[in-house]
Design a protein around this motif. Sequence first.
Motif, PDB file in Angstrom:
ATOM      1  N   ASN A 233       0.820  -1.217   0.000  1.00  0.00           N
ATOM      2  CA  ASN A 233       0.000   0.000   0.000  1.00  0.00           C
ATOM      3  C   ASN A 233       0.853   1.266   0.000  1.00  0.00           C
ATOM      4  N   LEU A 234       2.065   1.149  -0.522  1.00  0.00           N
ATOM      5  CA  LEU A 234       2.970   2.292  -0.595  1.00  0.00           C
ATOM      6  C   LEU A 234       2.987   2.882  -2.011  1.00  0.00           C
ATOM      7  N   MET A 235       2.959   4.208  -2.098  1.00  0.00           N
ATOM      8  CA  MET A 235       2.941   4.907  -3.394  1.00  0.00           C
ATOM      9  C   MET A 235       4.361   5.003  -3.945  1.00  0.00           C
ATOM     10  N   VAL A 236       4.887   3.904  -4.442  1.00  0.00           N
ATOM     11  CA  VAL A 236       6.286   3.865  -4.856  1.00  0.00           C
ATOM     12  C   VAL A 236       6.547   4.579  -6.175  1.00  0.00           C
ATOM     13  N   ASP A 237       5.517   5.017  -6.857  1.00  0.00           N
ATOM     14  CA  ASP A 237       5.703   5.806  -8.079  1.00  0.00           C
ATOM     15  C   ASP A 237       5.387   7.279  -7.842  1.00  0.00           C
ATOM     16  N   VAL A 238       5.314   7.678  -6.576  1.00  0.00           N
ATOM     17  CA  VAL A 238       4.992   9.069  -6.261  1.00  0.00           C
ATOM     18  C   VAL A 238       6.016   9.998  -6.908  1.00  0.00           C
ATOM     19  N   ARG A 239       5.542  11.123  -7.420  1.00  0.00           N
ATOM     20  CA  ARG A 239       6.427  12.112  -8.045  1.00  0.00           C
ATOM     21  C   ARG A 239       6.791  13.163  -7.004  1.00  0.00           C
ATOM     22  N   ALA A 240       8.057  13.228  -6.625  1.00  0.00           N
ATOM     23  CA  ALA A 240       8.506  14.149  -5.569  1.00  0.00           C
ATOM     24  C   ALA A 240       8.706  15.542  -6.144  1.00  0.00           C
ATOM     25  N   SER A 241       7.621  16.289  -6.258  1.00  0.00           N
ATOM     26  CA  SER A 241       7.671  17.599  -6.903  1.00  0.00           C
ATOM     27  C   SER A 241       7.669  18.764  -5.917  1.00  0.00           C
ATOM     28  N   ASN A 242       7.584  18.476  -4.619  1.00  0.00           N
ATOM     29  CA  ASN A 242       7.649  19.536  -3.612  1.00  0.00           C
ATOM     30  C   ASN A 242       8.234  18.968  -2.323  1.00  0.00           C
ATOM     31  N   GLY A 273      16.118  10.262  -7.407  1.00  0.00           N
ATOM     32  CA  GLY A 273      14.879  10.583  -6.709  1.00  0.00           C
ATOM     33  C   GLY A 273      13.749   9.606  -6.948  1.00  0.00           C
ATOM     34  N   GLU A 274      13.968   8.601  -7.802  1.00  0.00           N
ATOM     35  CA  GLU A 274      12.918   7.621  -8.097  1.00  0.00           C
ATOM     36  C   GLU A 274      12.792   6.633  -6.940  1.00  0.00           C
ATOM     37  N   VAL A 275      11.648   6.652  -6.289  1.00  0.00           N
ATOM     38  CA  VAL A 275      11.427   5.846  -5.086  1.00  0.00           C
ATOM     39  C   VAL A 275      11.548   4.354  -5.381  1.00  0.00           C
ATOM     40  N   LYS A 276      10.898   3.910  -6.432  1.00  0.00           N
ATOM     41  CA  LYS A 276      10.880   2.484  -6.763  1.00  0.00           C
ATOM     42  C   LYS A 276      12.300   1.968  -7.024  1.00  0.00           C
ATOM     43  N   ILE A 281      17.360  -0.829  -5.206  1.00  0.00           N
ATOM     44  CA  ILE A 281      18.793  -0.728  -4.891  1.00  0.00           C
ATOM     45  C   ILE A 281      19.069  -1.286  -3.500  1.00  0.00           C
ATOM     46  N   LEU A 282      18.227  -0.913  -2.548  1.00  0.00           N
ATOM     47  CA  LEU A 282      18.447  -1.318  -1.154  1.00  0.00           C
ATOM     48  C   LEU A 282      18.065  -2.771  -0.899  1.00  0.00           C
ATOM     49  N   LEU A 283      16.918  -3.203  -1.410  1.00  0.00           N
ATOM     50  CA  LEU A 283      16.448  -4.559  -1.107  1.00  0.00           C
ATOM     51  C   LEU A 283      17.184  -5.630  -1.909  1.00  0.00           C
ATOM     52  N   ALA A 284      17.580  -5.312  -3.125  1.00  0.00           N
ATOM     53  CA  ALA A 284      18.252  -6.302  -3.972  1.00  0.00           C
ATOM     54  C   ALA A 284      19.774  -6.142  -3.962  1.00  0.00           C
ATOM     55  N   ASP A 285      20.254  -5.065  -3.326  1.00  0.00           N
ATOM     56  CA  ASP A 285      21.688  -4.776  -3.246  1.00  0.00           C
ATOM     57  C   ASP A 285      22.300  -4.719  -4.645  1.00  0.00           C
ATOM     58  N   VAL A 286      21.687  -3.877  -5.493  1.00  0.00           N
ATOM     59  CA  VAL A 286      22.190  -3.680  -6.850  1.00  0.00           C
ATOM     60  C   VAL A 286      22.453  -2.195  -7.065  1.00  0.00           C
ATOM     61  N   ASP A 287      23.165  -1.872  -8.146  1.00  0.00           N
ATOM     62  CA  ASP A 287      23.400  -0.462  -8.441  1.00  0.00           C
ATOM     63  C   ASP A 287      22.217   0.112  -9.215  1.00  0.00           C
ATOM     64  N   ALA A 288      22.241   1.416  -9.413  1.00  0.00           N
ATOM     65  CA  ALA A 288      21.102   2.096 -10.035  1.00  0.00           C
ATOM     66  C   ALA A 288      20.840   1.631 -11.466  1.00  0.00           C
ATOM     67  N   PRO A 289      21.862   1.499 -12.329  1.00  0.00           N
ATOM     68  CA  PRO A 289      21.581   1.022 -13.693  1.00  0.00           C
ATOM     69  C   PRO A 289      20.953  -0.370 -13.718  1.00  0.00           C
ATOM     70  N   LEU A 294      16.142  -3.855 -14.362  1.00  0.00           N
ATOM     71  CA  LEU A 294      15.234  -4.854 -13.784  1.00  0.00           C
ATOM     72  C   LEU A 294      13.794  -4.341 -13.795  1.00  0.00           C
ATOM     73  N   LEU A 295      13.620  -3.088 -13.444  1.00  0.00           N
ATOM     74  CA  LEU A 295      12.267  -2.511 -13.415  1.00  0.00           C
ATOM     75  C   LEU A 295      11.694  -2.398 -14.822  1.00  0.00           C
ATOM     76  N   SER A 296      12.526  -2.025 -15.769  1.00  0.00           N
ATOM     77  CA  SER A 296      12.056  -1.913 -17.149  1.00  0.00           C
ATOM     78  C   SER A 296      11.620  -3.276 -17.688  1.00  0.00           C
ATOM     79  N   THR A 297      12.408  -4.295 -17.393  1.00  0.00           N
ATOM     80  CA  THR A 297      12.073  -5.650 -17.843  1.00  0.00           C
ATOM     81  C   THR A 297      10.781  -6.143 -17.199  1.00  0.00           C
TER      82      THR A 297
END
Length: 311
Positions: A233-242, A273-276, A281-289, A294-297
């Motif tokens: 129930n977390l808004m992981v695609d939230v846009r951090a605009s403010n 700044g992308e939450v997802k 990065i943190l849960l899978a211990d991977v780098d940003a690229p 992974l998310l794109s796939t």
Amino acid sequence: MTSTSNPRHLRAELESLTTEAFRPELSDIDQLATLDIARLMNGEDTSVPAAVAQRLPEIAAAIDAVADRMSHGGRLIYAGAGTAGRLGVLDASECPPTFNTDPSQVVGLIAGGREAMVTSIEGAEDSKKLARDDLDALALTSADTVVGISASGRTPYAIGAVEHARRQGALTIGLACNADSALAAAADHGIEIVVGPELITGSTRLKAGTAQKLVLNMLSTITMIRLGKTYGNLMVDVRASNDKLRARSRRIVALATGAADAEIEAALAQAGGEVKTAILILLADVDAPTATTLLSTANGHLRAALRAAED
């Protein structure tokens, strides 16, 4: 001669609608104490969720159909007049900041255009052609979904939008607050939330408006859940605009990962700044690229990306 050009015909049509019914037991409401009127109104409002509950199977079926279309690039388009149109525009406008959707993915059309959000545009709701023109301006395709919204279920603009969309092969939904409505009959998915006569005769911004808002909340929110726009129930695609949303982004990452503040800040910085992405990065211990790939796939589905990272 149509009902809209024949006053007697139109009056008879309105008098047949539940949403327009007169309630003689409330004819002295203006003489009651303010607190008593507030209690009456509050009591009326409590009946709305129960009316929505009776139509949950129809609502769920419509949502699954919308999500399927949107997963293949389709758009969700609301079309209505007056209060119904404003509610559609409101729901559409909340999707980009909440779910990071492109403004073109969920669109609200109101009879009479932008000006009609704050001013009554004479005759706009009576035009099916105006609805066709508004949809044509969006270059409607068969991948899209059009939701006609009308408390009465007889508004020509909403019906015209649904009829035109259906001819183009788009998915159609008709949301009304009267049974056996022309709008629901015109659509692939008819949803009729019958809330009964209003406290103030014919003022469908009250119970009918509340019912429409509840259903639109479900249509957009659950569709976005199905599209992977949330993690639990977390808004992981939230846009951090403010500032508020940036603070919310940090909190969402913390709730999803349990990581320390310094780790969260570092992950968000890597993720732009992308939450997802930061969560992955943190849960899978991977780098940003890697997280981005992974998310794109996984078509943006965080759970699927996490499973892929474990393989």
